[in-house]
Scaffold this motif. Structure first.
Motif, PDB file in Angstrom:
ATOM      1  N   LYS A   1      -1.966  -0.754   9.770  1.00 13.31           N
ATOM      2  CA  LYS A   1      -1.423  -1.215   8.685  1.00 13.31           C
ATOM      3  C   LYS A   1       0.107  -0.574   8.544  1.00 13.31           C
ATOM      4  CE  LYS A   1      -1.286  -1.539   3.496  1.00 13.31           C
ATOM      5  NZ  LYS A   1      -1.645  -1.123   2.179  1.00 13.31           N
TER       6      LYS A   1
ATOM      7  N   PRO B   1       3.223   1.050   7.501  1.00 16.69           N
ATOM      8  CA  PRO B   1       3.534   1.734   6.395  1.00 16.69           C
ATOM      9  C   PRO B   1       4.836   1.343   5.863  1.00 16.69           C
ATOM     10  CG  PRO B   1       3.822   3.352   8.193  1.00 16.69           C
ATOM     11  CD  PRO B   1       3.053   2.020   8.753  1.00 16.69           C
TER      12      PRO B   1
ATOM     13  N   CYS C   1       6.344  -2.399   6.340  1.00 19.37           N
ATOM     14  CA  CYS C   1       6.289  -3.754   5.815  1.00 19.37           C
ATOM     15  C   CYS C   1       4.950  -4.099   5.205  1.00 19.37           C
ATOM     16  CB  CYS C   1       6.814  -4.506   6.908  1.00 19.37           C
ATOM     17  SG  CYS C   1       5.769  -4.896   8.081  1.00 19.37           S
ATOM     18  N   GLN C   2       3.941  -3.392   5.409  1.00 19.27           N
ATOM     19  CA  GLN C   2       2.623  -3.654   4.944  1.00 19.27           C
ATOM     20  C   GLN C   2       1.944  -4.705   5.742  1.00 19.27           C
ATOM     21  OE1 GLN C   2       1.314  -1.428   2.522  1.00 19.27           O
ATOM     22  NE2 GLN C   2       3.600  -0.690   2.872  1.00 19.27           N
TER      23      GLN C   2
ATOM     24  N   LEU D   1       2.349  -9.702   4.352  1.00 22.99           N
ATOM     25  CA  LEU D   1       2.154  -9.794   2.838  1.00 22.99           C
ATOM     26  C   LEU D   1       3.174 -10.885   2.367  1.00 22.99           C
ATOM     27  CD1 LEU D   1       1.126  -7.953   0.615  1.00 22.99           C
ATOM     28  CD2 LEU D   1       3.530  -6.787   0.488  1.00 22.99           C
TER      29      LEU D   1
END
Length: 88
Positions: free
Chosen positions: A57, A59, A61-62, A80
């Motif tokens: 994942k 950190p 842009c997710q 996302l």
């Protein structure tokens, strides 16, 4: 794999920031692990046999990347969604 560049440009490393990498375990694999540890097997001895996919994942842009063991190319990539609902 120790480093991966996200589509947003962020460089992720599981050696300097291990919190970017997660292990994926299905319910069936989890139940199997629970049974085996209840029967006296050590988790460390059977960990590699059930953890076949990893999730990274970003950190920044997710975005989420799913990898199969031994493959440096993501199996799947999730981004996302933009949501106008402020409750999220």
């Amino acid at each position: 794999m120790a480093r991966f560049k996200c589509k947003c440009g962020h460089i992720m490393s599981n050696s300097t920031h291990p919190d970017v990498e997660y292990s994926l375990v299905s319910h069936a694999q989890w139940n199997n692990l629970a049974e085996r540890t209840e029967n006296g097997e050590n988790f460390v001895d059977i960990e590699d046999s059930i953890l076949t996919n990893s999730l990274w994942k970003c950190p920044s842009c997710q975005r989420i990347y799913i990898f199969e063991d031994g493959n440096d190319v993501p199996l799947q990539v999730y981004n996302l969604e933009k949501n106008n609902n402020s409750n999220w």
